[in-house]
Design a protein around this motif. Structure first.
Motif, short mmCIF file in Angstrom:
data_model
loop_
_atom_site.label_atom_id
_atom_site.label_comp_id
_atom_site.label_asym_id
_atom_site.label_seq_id
_atom_site.Cartn_x
_atom_site.Cartn_y
_atom_site.Cartn_z
N ARG A 172 -0.97 11.37 15.65
CA ARG A 172 -2.24 11.82 16.23
C ARG A 172 -2.99 12.80 15.31
O ARG A 172 -4.22 12.89 15.35
CB ARG A 172 -1.98 12.47 17.59
CG ARG A 172 -3.22 12.97 18.30
CD ARG A 172 -2.92 13.38 19.72
NE ARG A 172 -4.09 13.96 20.35
CZ ARG A 172 -4.38 13.88 21.64
NH1 ARG A 172 -3.55 13.22 22.44
NH2 ARG A 172 -5.46 14.44 22.14
N VAL A 223 -8.62 4.84 19.98
CA VAL A 223 -8.46 5.64 18.77
C VAL A 223 -9.82 5.77 18.09
O VAL A 223 -10.52 4.77 17.93
CB VAL A 223 -7.46 4.96 17.80
CG1 VAL A 223 -7.40 5.72 16.48
CG2 VAL A 223 -6.08 4.89 18.43
N PRO A 233 -3.16 10.16 28.25
CA PRO A 233 -3.27 9.62 26.89
C PRO A 233 -4.61 8.92 26.71
O PRO A 233 -5.06 8.21 27.61
CB PRO A 233 -2.10 8.62 26.81
CG PRO A 233 -1.12 9.10 27.82
CD PRO A 233 -1.95 9.67 28.94
N VAL A 244 -10.55 12.59 19.46
CA VAL A 244 -9.50 12.03 20.32
C VAL A 244 -9.75 12.40 21.77
O VAL A 244 -9.61 11.58 22.69
CB VAL A 244 -8.11 12.51 19.87
CG1 VAL A 244 -7.04 12.02 20.85
CG2 VAL A 244 -7.80 12.03 18.47
N TRP A 277 -2.84 5.40 24.50
CA TRP A 277 -2.40 5.90 23.20
C TRP A 277 -1.57 7.16 23.41
O TRP A 277 -2.03 8.29 23.21
CB TRP A 277 -3.59 6.12 22.28
CG TRP A 277 -4.12 4.82 21.78
CD1 TRP A 277 -5.10 4.05 22.35
CD2 TRP A 277 -3.63 4.08 20.67
NE1 TRP A 277 -5.26 2.88 21.64
CE2 TRP A 277 -4.38 2.87 20.60
CE3 TRP A 277 -2.64 4.31 19.71
CZ2 TRP A 277 -4.16 1.91 19.62
CZ3 TRP A 277 -2.43 3.36 18.72
CH2 TRP A 277 -3.18 2.17 18.69
N ASN A 311 2.72 5.47 20.59
CA ASN A 311 1.75 4.57 19.99
C ASN A 311 0.99 5.23 18.85
O ASN A 311 0.68 4.59 17.84
CB ASN A 311 0.79 4.04 21.06
CG ASN A 311 1.45 3.01 21.96
OD1 ASN A 311 2.32 2.26 21.52
ND2 ASN A 311 1.06 2.97 23.23
N PHE A 312 0.70 6.52 18.99
CA PHE A 312 0.05 7.23 17.88
C PHE A 312 0.97 7.29 16.67
O PHE A 312 0.53 7.14 15.52
CB PHE A 312 -0.34 8.64 18.31
CG PHE A 312 -1.78 8.78 18.75
CD1 PHE A 312 -2.82 8.54 17.87
CD2 PHE A 312 -2.09 9.16 20.05
CE1 PHE A 312 -4.15 8.66 18.26
CE2 PHE A 312 -3.41 9.29 20.46
CZ PHE A 312 -4.44 9.04 19.57
N GLU A 313 2.25 7.50 16.92
CA GLU A 313 3.20 7.60 15.82
C GLU A 313 3.26 6.30 15.03
O GLU A 313 3.45 6.29 13.81
CB GLU A 313 4.60 7.95 16.35
CG GLU A 313 5.58 8.39 15.28
CD GLU A 313 5.13 9.62 14.52
OE1 GLU A 313 5.41 9.70 13.31
OE2 GLU A 313 4.47 10.50 15.13
N ASP A 370 2.16 9.38 22.63
CA ASP A 370 2.74 9.87 21.37
C ASP A 370 3.40 8.75 20.58
O ASP A 370 3.27 8.68 19.35
CB ASP A 370 3.76 10.98 21.66
CG ASP A 370 3.10 12.24 22.17
OD1 ASP A 370 1.87 12.40 21.98
OD2 ASP A 370 3.81 13.08 22.78
#
Length: 291
Positions: A130, A151, A147, A138, A119, A123-125, A121
């Motif tokens: 995040r 989640v 990373p 996290v 995860w 994929n979080f976006e 930046d």
């Protein structure tokens, strides 16, 4: 005087499988995306009083997801006793689900297999950023400096549940606020075949959680100066002794609880055989047993 309120949060995370061939066809073996899947497989951990109860809760939510996306979710609720072995077998065989729940204590070791989507930046976006999640939750979902492997989905904390009637019958007007008070009250309640506090001596994860909480209050550090795991510090030893002494010295826990496994102490509490229990998210279990 140490207080009861410093309970540790236990985070359950949801992860996307990247390094195994998933049944739904949503991911490729190298972590890249194929065509949009028509079906996703989801291994959910057992959170409620039974497998069927979890299915009843989750199915309507998954139906909403299907209606919004056109993607059907094939749900399997997996008992905690089987979940880690199922995940490890899937990682080894290359055959597993698209999405699964993991406990945060497994995050770093499962992350090292390469089977879980990192995860980062980007994929979080894709799921709103995040900053939607609590930093500490996290941080518990993977190795420091990398990373996270999952989640956060649920965060649970321990609470003291107590039986008001049993307290009143023993002349106790309020729940204990310190460990000393818990022992004092527990002794008043431990009579006539009933006991002050419930425990599960054969439930490894519960024992670890309880001693971790006590360890934090004793100032335990579970790593030495070189960063290696160390469970022999004065604080860690004091925590284990305090927990064991509830049964061995203070005699507020029934000796038979040493052999108890998952949820047996909750049954005793719901049936009025035990006056107090330390647990997380136990209300649904109590309700299912008529309390």
């Amino acid at each position: 005087m140490r207080h009861l309120r410093a309970a540790a949060a236990i985070t359950l995370a949801v992860s996307v499988v990247a390094g195994v061939t998933a049944c739904g066809g949503g991911t490729s073996s190298d972590g890249g995306s194929n065509e949009s899947p028509k079906t996703l497989t989801y291994w959910a951990s057992n959170q409620g009083p039974s497998i069927e109860a979890d299915k009843k809760i989750l199915t309507p939510e998954l139906k909403k997801f299907e209606k919004e996306t056109g993607i059907k979710v094939k749900l399997e609720v997996v008992p905690w006793a089987d979940l880690l072995n199922r995940i490890l077998a899937a990682t080894t065989s290359g055959q597993g689900p698209d999405v699964l729940n993991i406990g945060n204590t497994w995050s770093a070791s499962l992350q090292s297999t390469g089977a879980l989507l990192p995860w980062d930046d980007e994929n979080f976006e894709a799921i709103g950023g995040r900053d939607r999640f609590i930093d500490s939750a996290v941080a518990s979902a993977g190795k420091e400096g990398e990373p996270p492997a999952a989640v956060p989905l649920y965060s649970l904390s321990y609470a003291l549940y107590y039986n008001k009637k049993m307290f009143a019958d023993a002349g106790i007007t309020a729940p204990p606020a310190t460990w000393d008070q818990l022992v004092e009250d527990g002794r008043k309640l431990s009579k006539d075949g009933k006991w002050g506090l419930g425990a599960e001596g054969s439930n490894l994860s519960n024992n670890i959680h309880q001693t971790f909480v006590l360890g934090q209050q004793h100032g335990a550090d579970f790593f030495d100066e070189q960063g290696k795991a160390d469970f022999t510090s004065d604080g860690a030893v004091a925590a284990v002794k305090q927990y064991v002494d509830f049964m061995a010295k203070d005699r507020i826990i029934a000796p038979g609880n040493a052999e108890y496994a998952r949820n047996q102490s909750l049954t005793d509490f719901a049936k009025g055989r035990t006056a107090m229990v330390l647990w997380q998210a136990a209300a649904t279990t109590f309700a299912a047993q008529g309390m």
